[in-house]
Design a protein around this motif. Structure first.
Motif, PDB file in Angstrom:
ATOM      1  N   LYS A 241       0.978  -1.187   0.105  1.00 36.24           N
ATOM      2  CA  LYS A 241       0.036   0.004   0.173  1.00 36.24           C
ATOM      3  C   LYS A 241       0.868   1.301   0.080  1.00 36.24           C
ATOM      4  N   GLN A 242       1.946   1.155   0.550  1.00 33.04           N
ATOM      5  CA  GLN A 242       2.943   2.336   0.687  1.00 33.04           C
ATOM      6  C   GLN A 242       3.499   2.597  -0.589  1.00 33.04           C
ATOM      7  N   LYS A 243       4.066   1.428  -1.384  1.00 30.65           N
ATOM      8  CA  LYS A 243       4.660   1.709  -2.598  1.00 30.65           C
ATOM      9  C   LYS A 243       4.691   0.264  -3.208  1.00 30.65           C
ATOM     10  N   ALA A 244       3.813   0.014  -4.229  1.00 31.36           N
ATOM     11  CA  ALA A 244       3.529  -1.231  -4.916  1.00 31.36           C
ATOM     12  C   ALA A 244       4.946  -1.635  -5.573  1.00 31.36           C
ATOM     13  N   PRO A 245       5.116  -2.816  -5.355  1.00 31.83           N
ATOM     14  CA  PRO A 245       6.200  -3.297  -6.114  1.00 31.83           C
ATOM     15  C   PRO A 245       5.568  -3.877  -7.435  1.00 31.83           C
ATOM     16  N   SER A 246       6.602  -4.269  -8.221  1.00 26.45           N
ATOM     17  CA  SER A 246       6.320  -5.010  -9.317  1.00 26.45           C
ATOM     18  C   SER A 246       6.042  -6.448  -9.199  1.00 26.45           C
ATOM     19  N   ALA A 247       6.353  -7.078  -8.051  1.00 33.52           N
ATOM     20  CA  ALA A 247       6.131  -8.546  -7.764  1.00 33.52           C
ATOM     21  C   ALA A 247       6.507  -8.694  -6.287  1.00 33.52           C
ATOM     22  N   VAL A 248       6.275  -9.904  -5.680  1.00 30.01           N
ATOM     23  CA  VAL A 248       6.564 -10.116  -4.399  1.00 30.01           C
ATOM     24  C   VAL A 248       6.970 -11.691  -4.441  1.00 30.01           C
ATOM     25  N   ILE A 249       7.872 -12.014  -3.666  1.00 32.16           N
ATOM     26  CA  ILE A 249       8.297 -13.493  -3.652  1.00 32.16           C
ATOM     27  C   ILE A 249       7.762 -14.129  -2.359  1.00 32.16           C
TER      28      ILE A 249
ATOM     29  N   SER B 122      -3.441 -16.754  -0.495  1.00 33.51           N
ATOM     30  CA  SER B 122      -4.873 -16.295  -0.898  1.00 33.51           C
ATOM     31  C   SER B 122      -4.998 -14.940   0.020  1.00 33.51           C
ATOM     32  N   GLN B 123      -4.471 -14.933   0.979  1.00 31.92           N
ATOM     33  CA  GLN B 123      -4.792 -13.790   2.003  1.00 31.92           C
ATOM     34  C   GLN B 123      -4.280 -12.421   1.244  1.00 31.92           C
ATOM     35  N   ILE B 124      -3.154 -12.630   0.250  1.00 29.50           N
ATOM     36  CA  ILE B 124      -2.772 -11.342   0.042  1.00 29.50           C
ATOM     37  C   ILE B 124      -2.940 -11.151  -1.558  1.00 29.50           C
ATOM     38  N   LYS B 125      -3.548 -12.002  -2.101  1.00 29.41           N
ATOM     39  CA  LYS B 125      -3.916 -12.163  -3.589  1.00 29.41           C
ATOM     40  C   LYS B 125      -4.792 -10.686  -4.073  1.00 29.41           C
ATOM     41  N   GLY B 126      -5.940 -10.462  -3.172  1.00 28.22           N
ATOM     42  CA  GLY B 126      -6.666  -9.136  -3.281  1.00 28.22           C
ATOM     43  C   GLY B 126      -5.822  -8.121  -3.593  1.00 28.22           C
ATOM     44  N   ILE B 127      -4.725  -7.725  -2.604  1.00 33.57           N
ATOM     45  CA  ILE B 127      -4.155  -6.546  -2.737  1.00 33.57           C
ATOM     46  C   ILE B 127      -3.218  -6.472  -3.687  1.00 33.57           C
ATOM     47  N   CYS B 128      -2.585  -7.557  -3.872  1.00 29.03           N
ATOM     48  CA  CYS B 128      -1.867  -7.502  -5.185  1.00 29.03           C
ATOM     49  C   CYS B 128      -2.446  -7.429  -6.583  1.00 29.03           C
ATOM     50  N   ASP B 129      -3.522  -8.039  -6.705  1.00 24.87           N
ATOM     51  CA  ASP B 129      -4.353  -8.249  -7.816  1.00 24.87           C
ATOM     52  C   ASP B 129      -4.658  -6.420  -8.086  1.00 24.87           C
ATOM     53  N   LEU B 130      -5.149  -5.708  -6.890  1.00 23.73           N
ATOM     54  CA  LEU B 130      -5.425  -4.502  -6.930  1.00 23.73           C
ATOM     55  C   LEU B 130      -4.404  -3.525  -7.349  1.00 23.73           C
ATOM     56  N   HIS B 131      -3.355  -3.790  -7.124  1.00 22.74           N
ATOM     57  CA  HIS B 131      -1.931  -2.926  -7.337  1.00 22.74           C
ATOM     58  C   HIS B 131      -1.185  -3.401  -8.599  1.00 22.74           C
ATOM     59  N   GLY B 132      -1.820  -4.507  -9.343  1.00 18.94           N
ATOM     60  CA  GLY B 132      -0.953  -5.027 -10.277  1.00 18.94           C
ATOM     61  C   GLY B 132       0.331  -5.741 -10.051  1.00 18.94           C
ATOM     62  N   VAL B 133       0.419  -6.292  -8.927  1.00 15.65           N
ATOM     63  CA  VAL B 133       1.628  -6.977  -8.196  1.00 15.65           C
ATOM     64  C   VAL B 133       1.604  -8.383  -8.620  1.00 15.65           C
ATOM     65  N   LYS B 134       2.624  -8.839  -9.290  1.00 15.04           N
ATOM     66  CA  LYS B 134       2.912 -10.444  -9.560  1.00 15.04           C
ATOM     67  C   LYS B 134       3.280 -10.918  -8.294  1.00 15.04           C
ATOM     68  N   ILE B 135       2.895 -12.232  -8.210  1.00 16.80           N
ATOM     69  CA  ILE B 135       2.917 -13.221  -7.197  1.00 16.80           C
ATOM     70  C   ILE B 135       4.009 -14.325  -7.545  1.00 16.80           C
ATOM     71  N   ILE B 136       5.011 -14.544  -6.747  1.00 14.53           N
ATOM     72  CA  ILE B 136       5.925 -15.636  -7.329  1.00 14.53           C
ATOM     73  C   ILE B 136       6.156 -16.424  -5.998  1.00 14.53           C
ATOM     74  N   GLU B 137       5.872 -17.760  -5.972  1.00 14.47           N
ATOM     75  CA  GLU B 137       5.925 -18.535  -4.664  1.00 14.47           C
ATOM     76  C   GLU B 137       7.179 -19.380  -4.974  1.00 14.47           C
ATOM     77  N   ASP B 138       8.042 -19.446  -3.780  1.00 17.27           N
ATOM     78  CA  ASP B 138       9.309 -20.300  -3.693  1.00 17.27           C
ATOM     79  C   ASP B 138       8.920 -21.268  -2.638  1.00 17.27           C
ATOM     80  N   SER B 139       8.520 -22.502  -3.448  1.00 14.80           N
ATOM     81  CA  SER B 139       8.213 -23.509  -2.297  1.00 14.80           C
ATOM     82  C   SER B 139       8.909 -24.689  -2.438  1.00 14.80           C
ATOM     83  N   ALA B 140      10.206 -24.411  -2.610  1.00 18.19           N
ATOM     84  CA  ALA B 140      11.462 -25.138  -2.767  1.00 18.19           C
ATOM     85  C   ALA B 140      11.527 -26.592  -1.936  1.00 18.19           C
TER      86      ALA B 140
END
Length: 371
Positions: free
Chosen positions: A136-144, A156-174
């Motif tokens: 919300k303070q400064k939207a990044p291009s993506a979060v990992i 899923s708890q963060i998807k709504g805010i990411c979609d709102l700000h156009g933030v891509k989500i990358i998961e590292d489930s190594a």
């Protein structure tokens, strides 16, 4: 000097990755799988179709995950770099947790992106409340978002805010490959792409290195294919610049066999049984969070006791250790320095114990008695 007979009386080391025991039990299974895959060594980068064994492995991963598109790489680091390359641009800001294996901060950095570090919560994973505030303070291009030690983040708890700000989500489930465990959230289902490691230190894993990307986005899957195959698309036309990163076909065969071995021997259940035993018998509290995978057992030890506890465990040949000994944001080659108290706590107070499926009761008792 030790009497030669004393060598036989010394206890076996309790390791995190008992590779010799794994091979002793399943060598023939792996050799048969490798033998079957040796007939077709070709990769898609030569303009050929996906190898049959890779298609079979993809079908298995689709069945486990519910994600329809899978690509297999040399390692999880390659997978992360590909995800960053395809979803962001040079100079973009990407938010990552400041606790964990440095591959997920290296990947965007080496690809020319700026990393911004977020604190973690009591599970050792990124704090979604802090992350939402940062977006919300400064939207990044993506979060990992990283799933450490098999403890899953509910993305899923963060998807709504990411979609709102156009933030891509990358998961590292190594270390946290999903095999139908009853998690509330299945990795990859609220993100653009999920990256996995199938390194031999993971369970399940290859005999060497291996990685994967899973996604629900068919267009992204096609772009991953092109990037893996030196810019060649599925019509065998060169359409851009790419690289080469494939899990070799014999490793695919080993991993497929490993899936069977895990299910037939209920290895995930054995790991959960070990973790439950630790919880009931050790004097230190485990990290919280939903965990059915148990890459390792992670417990909080008061800072002034950590060295003593490790010394005691090492005295019985338990190869216990601390992990991630420095917050990622404190390395001098990152410009984004900040104080993150929960990361500091995990770095200073967390001790890890082996929790693998081959552990014997004698080894568990040895750990309990020394603690």
């Amino acid at each position: 000097k030790l009497d030669s007979r004393a060598c036989y009386l010394m206890p076996k080391a309790i390791s995190f990755n008992p590779h010799k025991k794994r091979i002793d039990l399943h060598r023939v299974d792996y050799l048969r799988a490798i033998s079957d895959a040796m007939e077709y060594p070709f990769q898609a980068e030569d303009g050929r179709d996906i190898a049959p064994i890779q298609a079979e492995l993809a079908d298995a991963c689709i069945s486990y995950s519910g994600l329809p598109y899978w690509s297999f790489t040399n390692c999880c680091t390659d997978s992360l770099q590909m995800a960053v390359q395809l979803l962001t641009n040079v100079g973009d800001r990407i938010i990552v947790p400041a606790y964990g294996w440095r591959a997920f901060s290296n990947a965007p950095t080496i690809m020319g992106r700026e990393v911004d570090f977020c604190d973690i919560n009591e599970t050792g994973n990124i704090d979604l409340n802090n992350l939402e505030t940062m977006i919300k303070q400064k939207a990044p291009s993506a979060v990992i978002i990283v799933h450490n030690f098999g403890t899953i983040v509910d993305v899923s708890q963060i998807k709504g805010i990411c979609d709102l700000h156009g933030v891509k989500i990358i998961e590292d489930s190594a270390p946290s490959f999903y095999m139908r465990e009853p998690y509330m959230y299945k990795p990859g289902h609220s993100s653009d792409v999920v990256c996995y490691s199938f390194d031999f230190t993971k369970f399940p894993g290859c005999l060497g290195s291996g990685g994967a990307l899973g996604t629900s986005d068919s267009d992204l899957s096609d772009r991953i294919y092109e990037l893996q195959a030196h810019g060649t698309d599925k019509n065998k036309q060169v359409v851009g610049v790419g690289t080469k990163s494939f899990m070799d076909n014999t490793s695919c065969a080993v991993l497929l066999k490993e899936f069977d071995i895990f299910e037939q021997n209920k290895y995930r259940e054995r790991r959960r049984q070990n973790a439950t035993w630790y919880k009931n018998n050790l004097p230190y509290k485990c990290i919280s969070g939903e965990n059915y995978i148990w890459e390792r057992y992670s417990m909080f030890v008061p800072f002034n006791e950590v060295d003593h506890v490790l010394e005691k465990l090492h005295s019985i040949k338990c190869l216990a250790r601390t992990m991630f000994k420095q917050p990622l944001n404190t390395y001098p080659f990152y410009s984004n320095q900040k104080y993150l108290p929960n990361v500091k706590k995990f770095v200073e107070n967390l001790v890890h114990l082996p929790c693998h499926q081959f552990m014997e009761q004698e080894e568990l008792d040895r750990i309990k008695n020394i603690l």
